[in-house]
Write a protein that holds these residues in place. Structure first.
Motif, PDB file in Angstrom:
ATOM      1  N   ILE A   1       2.728  89.923  77.480  1.00  0.00           N
ATOM      2  CA  ILE A   1       3.940  89.133  77.429  1.00  0.00           C
ATOM      3  C   ILE A   1       3.939  88.218  76.104  1.00  0.00           C
ATOM      4  CG2 ILE A   1       5.187  87.208  78.410  1.00  0.00           C
ATOM      5  CD1 ILE A   1       4.386  88.497  81.281  1.00  0.00           C
ATOM      6  N   PRO A   2       2.848  87.600  75.918  1.00  0.00           N
ATOM      7  CA  PRO A   2       3.014  86.842  74.371  1.00  0.00           C
ATOM      8  C   PRO A   2       2.828  87.663  73.285  1.00  0.00           C
ATOM      9  CG  PRO A   2       0.530  86.601  75.796  1.00  0.00           C
ATOM     10  CD  PRO A   2       1.613  87.388  76.505  1.00  0.00           C
ATOM     11  N   ALA A   3       2.142  88.913  73.420  1.00  0.00           N
ATOM     12  CA  ALA A   3       1.858  89.721  72.213  1.00  0.00           C
ATOM     13  C   ALA A   3       3.154  90.410  71.915  1.00  0.00           C
ATOM     14  CB  ALA A   3       1.242  90.683  72.750  1.00  0.00           C
ATOM     15  N   VAL A   4       4.147  90.611  72.827  1.00  0.00           N
ATOM     16  CA  VAL A   4       5.693  91.293  72.469  1.00  0.00           C
ATOM     17  C   VAL A   4       6.447  90.488  71.365  1.00  0.00           C
ATOM     18  CG1 VAL A   4       6.982  90.508  74.423  1.00  0.00           C
ATOM     19  CG2 VAL A   4       7.321  92.806  73.628  1.00  0.00           C
ATOM     20  N   LEU A   5       6.256  89.076  71.643  1.00  0.00           N
ATOM     21  CA  LEU A   5       6.694  88.264  70.903  1.00  0.00           C
ATOM     22  C   LEU A   5       6.355  88.335  69.358  1.00  0.00           C
ATOM     23  CD1 LEU A   5       6.638  85.085  73.237  1.00  0.00           C
ATOM     24  CD2 LEU A   5       8.424  86.616  72.830  1.00  0.00           C
ATOM     25  N   LYS A   6       5.222  89.070  69.133  1.00  0.00           N
ATOM     26  CA  LYS A   6       4.841  89.087  67.708  1.00  0.00           C
ATOM     27  C   LYS A   6       5.396  90.411  67.158  1.00  0.00           C
ATOM     28  CE  LYS A   6       0.577  86.729  69.014  1.00  0.00           C
ATOM     29  NZ  LYS A   6      -1.038  86.717  69.145  1.00  0.00           N
ATOM     30  N   GLY A   7       6.020  91.014  67.954  1.00  0.00           N
ATOM     31  CA  GLY A   7       6.467  92.437  67.553  1.00  0.00           C
ATOM     32  C   GLY A   7       5.319  93.476  67.567  1.00  0.00           C
ATOM     33  N   PRO A   8       5.524  94.892  66.915  1.00  0.00           N
ATOM     34  CA  PRO A   8       4.735  95.776  67.081  1.00  0.00           C
ATOM     35  C   PRO A   8       3.413  95.541  66.620  1.00  0.00           C
ATOM     36  CG  PRO A   8       6.820  96.598  65.943  1.00  0.00           C
ATOM     37  CD  PRO A   8       6.764  94.948  66.253  1.00  0.00           C
ATOM     38  N   GLN A   9       2.128  96.002  67.087  1.00  0.00           N
ATOM     39  CA  GLN A   9       0.781  95.742  66.562  1.00  0.00           C
ATOM     40  C   GLN A   9       0.655  96.102  65.325  1.00  0.00           C
ATOM     41  OE1 GLN A   9      -2.068  97.313  69.261  1.00  0.00           O
ATOM     42  NE2 GLN A   9      -3.846  96.700  67.923  1.00  0.00           N
ATOM     43  N   TYR A  10       1.364  97.241  64.812  1.00  0.00           N
ATOM     44  CA  TYR A  10       1.013  97.824  63.704  1.00  0.00           C
ATOM     45  C   TYR A  10       1.985  97.567  62.636  1.00  0.00           C
ATOM     46  CZ  TYR A  10      -2.747 100.369  66.490  1.00  0.00           C
ATOM     47  OH  TYR A  10      -3.853 100.448  67.333  1.00  0.00           O
ATOM     48  N   LYS A  11       1.671  97.261  61.365  1.00  0.00           N
ATOM     49  CA  LYS A  11       2.621  96.933  60.720  1.00  0.00           C
ATOM     50  C   LYS A  11       2.426  98.121  59.483  1.00  0.00           C
ATOM     51  CE  LYS A  11       3.843  93.204  62.501  1.00  0.00           C
ATOM     52  NZ  LYS A  11       2.908  92.936  63.536  1.00  0.00           N
TER      53      LYS A  11
END
Length: 284
Positions: free
Chosen positions: A61-71
């Motif tokens: 849930i908090p991770a999804v606010l940061k966008g995709p894991q891989y840039k």
């Protein structure tokens, strides 16, 4: 950022329309309705969800606010690492990779890419694939279904939080009805009293239904979709690694193998052909 903006639009649209129609915000403040709906949803979530998925959901849930894991840079780093490994294997044979595969934390090749090294899921996937290529004469058509099976399992685990949230979202209108029915029970108990008191209880019951539906379709459902989209995007990294290693096993040189892998990347993170070729020239 877009997720927070979307939630804000939902809130402003619903409450703005309500106030614009001469509704009173105070009538919507029904904390015990929230206790019933939220508590029942949380309890049902814990009953029907394995502990591992509960932890993954709380992290997602908090991770999804940061966008995709891989840039973009993460894809570039990972493909550069694969290029170095395959180049070394081409020059010295796959047995030269044995120490790097068995002890990646001590490998100078892996240490050149600390962010990749910190991702134990990705490192395990790379080293497991290379271990099969080193320790056996496995053919590409034999390795591919094994990698597909592993990717399918990894994707299933990554999607578990989204599926758990979807089930909670589906249940929220029902819990809203539960809160509304309890509100009606309270209302029936106040029949014969002041008409304003009866009206307040009816309003509270209706708010329960309103909250259940709003939370389901305005917040939890879209959040589940966002978690699912993030998991799908993050899976592209593993797909690119699989494509590069299988292409090498089929006899293509490292540059061509990496070009096949580059083609699998989403357009928003895929480096251009010239940019990628220029970058590989700087890699040993």
């Amino acid at each position: 950022m877009l997720i927070l903006v979307g939630f804000l639009i939902v809130i402003l649209s619903v409450l703005g329309g309500y106030v614009g129609a001469h509704g009173k915000l105070g009538a919507l403040w029904q904390p015990y309705e929230l206790v019933i709906i939220g508590g029942a949803a949380l309890g049902a979530f814990l009953v029907g969800t394995p502990a591992r998925t509960v932890k993954a959901t709380l992290a997602a849930i908090p991770a999804v606010l940061k966008g995709p894991q891989y840039k973009s840079q993460d894809y570039l780093d990972t493909l550069s690492l694969i290029y170095e490994l395959l180049n070394k294997a081409r020059r010295e044979g796959f047995m030269a990779l044995e120490d790097h595969v068995e002890k990646p934390a001590e490998s100078p090749l892996f240490q050149n890419y600390p962010k990749v090294l910190a991702d134990h899921h990705l490192v395990d996937f790379i080293t497991d694939c290379l271990r099969l290529m080193i320790g056996s004469n496995i053919e590409p058509h034999e390795l591919e279904p094994l990698l597909e099976l592993e990717l399918e399992k990894h994707h299933e685990e990554a999607m578990a939080p989204a599926h758990a949230l979807e089930k909670v979202s589906d249940a929220m209108p029902g819990f809203g009805i539960v809160a509304a029915v309890l509100g009606i029970v309270i209302t029936m108990g106040s029949i014969g009293g002041e008409i304003t008191e009866v009206g307040a209880h009816v309003a509270g019951a209706l708010v329960g239904t309103f909250l259940g539906i709003l939370l389901a379709y305005g917040f939890i459902g879209p959040l589940a979709t966002a978690v699912e989209v993030r998991a799908d995007k993050d899976a592209r990294m593993f797909e690119a690694v699989k494509t590069a290693l299988l292409s090498c096993l089929r006899g293509y040189n490292p540059k061509i193998a990496l070009e096949f892998a580059r083609k699998t990347l989403p357009s928003d993170v895929r480096p251009g052909f010239a940019e990628f070729e220029q970058h590989l020239k700087t890699v040993k």
